[in-house]
Design a protein around this motif. Structure first.
Motif, mmCIF file in Angstrom:
data_model
loop_
_atom_site.group_PDB
_atom_site.id
_atom_site.type_symbol
_atom_site.label_atom_id
_atom_site.label_comp_id
_atom_site.label_asym_id
_atom_site.label_seq_id
_atom_site.Cartn_x
_atom_site.Cartn_y
_atom_site.Cartn_z
ATOM 1 N N ASN A 1 0.849 -1.224 0.048
ATOM 2 C CA ASN A 1 -0.158 -0.061 0.078
ATOM 3 C C ASN A 1 0.798 1.312 -0.011
ATOM 4 O O ASN A 1 1.482 1.452 1.148
ATOM 5 C CB ASN A 1 -1.005 -0.019 1.154
ATOM 6 N N LEU A 2 0.970 1.875 -1.202
ATOM 7 C CA LEU A 2 1.882 2.972 -1.358
ATOM 8 C C LEU A 2 1.441 4.356 -0.320
ATOM 9 O O LEU A 2 2.278 5.037 0.039
ATOM 10 C CB LEU A 2 1.931 3.487 -2.714
ATOM 11 N N THR A 3 0.032 4.293 -0.005
ATOM 12 C CA THR A 3 -0.125 5.392 0.757
ATOM 13 C C THR A 3 0.246 5.462 2.180
ATOM 14 O O THR A 3 0.693 6.554 2.937
ATOM 15 C CB THR A 3 -1.882 5.514 1.094
ATOM 16 N N ILE A 4 0.662 3.962 2.706
ATOM 17 C CA ILE A 4 1.134 4.050 3.994
ATOM 18 C C ILE A 4 2.679 4.578 3.907
ATOM 19 O O ILE A 4 3.038 4.980 4.697
ATOM 20 C CB ILE A 4 1.096 2.543 4.535
ATOM 21 N N LEU A 5 3.319 4.076 2.657
ATOM 22 C CA LEU A 5 4.664 4.476 2.298
ATOM 23 C C LEU A 5 4.781 6.001 2.343
ATOM 24 O O LEU A 5 5.777 6.772 3.081
ATOM 25 C CB LEU A 5 5.315 3.886 1.279
ATOM 26 N N PHE A 6 3.780 6.506 1.800
ATOM 27 C CA PHE A 6 3.725 8.120 1.400
ATOM 28 C C PHE A 6 3.618 8.773 2.778
ATOM 29 O O PHE A 6 4.407 9.605 2.904
ATOM 30 C CB PHE A 6 2.789 8.606 0.552
ATOM 31 N N ASN A 7 2.823 8.414 3.637
ATOM 32 C CA ASN A 7 2.784 8.940 4.777
ATOM 33 C C ASN A 7 3.897 8.775 5.795
ATOM 34 O O ASN A 7 4.148 9.530 6.897
ATOM 35 C CB ASN A 7 1.503 8.093 5.507
ATOM 36 N N GLN A 8 4.725 7.862 5.431
ATOM 37 C CA GLN A 8 6.196 7.938 6.153
ATOM 38 C C GLN A 8 7.326 8.519 5.803
ATOM 39 O O GLN A 8 8.207 8.926 6.478
ATOM 40 C CB GLN A 8 6.565 6.298 6.219
ATOM 41 N N VAL A 9 7.131 9.450 4.514
ATOM 42 C CA VAL A 9 7.847 10.031 4.022
ATOM 43 C C VAL A 9 8.011 11.678 4.739
ATOM 44 O O VAL A 9 6.832 11.991 5.037
ATOM 45 C CB VAL A 9 7.842 10.131 2.289
ATOM 46 N N SER A 10 8.911 12.042 4.741
ATOM 47 C CA SER A 10 9.244 13.316 5.525
ATOM 48 C C SER A 10 8.537 14.449 4.382
ATOM 49 O O SER A 10 8.562 14.371 3.302
ATOM 50 C CB SER A 10 10.609 13.799 5.656
#
Length: 165
Positions: free
Chosen positions: A118-127
Motif C-alpha cells: 500500500n503506497l499510501t502507507i509508505l507516502f505517509n512515512q516520507v518526510s
C-alpha cells in the motif's frame, strides 16, 4: 522488483467493473489493457463517463477479458525475479488484479508476492521535506499514465531518501 498497479473502473462501489489495468515495473516494462467486454457505459458513474472513457482507445489497447487474462499472465511470466505489486488504492485495484491474474481457476503467478504494498502507507512515512521537493499533479485518470506517475513518484522519493542524511 516493484511493479506499480493502477486500474480504472466503472464506479466507487462494490458492484464496480474493471475498465482498464496497467502495470509499470521499476525496469520500465509496461502492461496496459482496456477491457472490451466487462462493462457497459450505463454501468459507469458520470465522473468515469466524462474523465475516463474519453481517454480509451480500444482499437489499440482493447482486449476481451479472456485475452487480457492471457496477456497479463504472459507479462508476469516474463519476469524472473519476485514481483512486489504496489498500489495507491489496493482496496480497489488489488481485487481487479487478482481476478484477472487468476481467472478461470489459474494458479497464482509464482513470482508475484501474494499481498500488495500500500503506497499510501509508505507516502505517509516520507518526510514533508521530501514530498515538497516532488511536484504532484492531478492524476490523469488513465491507468497507464497513473501507474507511470506512481512509479516515477516512488523512484524520486526513494532517491531522495537514500541521499538524505
Amino acid at each position: 522488483m516493484k511493479i506499480f498497479l493502477d486500474c480504472e473502473f466503472t464506479q466507487l462501489n462494490r458492484d464496480s467493473k474493471l475498465i482498464s489495468l496497467a502495470l509499470v515495473s521499476e525496469s520500465g516494462k509496461e502492461f496496459y489493457v482496456e477491457l472490451t467486454d466487462t462493462y457497459a457505459v450505463e454501468d459507469c458513474s458520470d465522473f468515469v463517463i466524462h474523465n475516463v472513457l474519453p481517454q480509451l482507445d480500444h482499437s489499440l489497447c482493447g482486449q476481451s477479458r479472456r485475452e487480457a487474462q492471457a496477456s497479463l499472465r504472459r507479462f508476469l511470466g516474463s519476469f524472473a525475479e519476485e514481483l512486489e505489486v504496489c498500489s495507491d488504492a489496493p482496496h480497489w485495484d488489488w481485487g481487479f488484479f487478482c481476478d484477472l491474474a487468476c481467472a478461470d481457476h489459474q494458479p497464482w503467478p509464482l513470482q508475484v508476492v501474494s499481498q500488495p504494498t500500500n503506497l499510501t502507507i509508505l507516502f505517509n512515512q516520507v518526510s514533508a521535506e521530501a514530498l515538497e521537493q516532488v511536484v504532484l499533479v492531478d492524476p490523469p485518470h488513465h491507468a497507464l499514465l497513473d501507474a507511470r506517475m506512481l512509479a516515477e513518484l516512488c523512484m524520486a522519493l526513494a532517491s531522495r531518501l537514500v541521499l538524505s542524511p
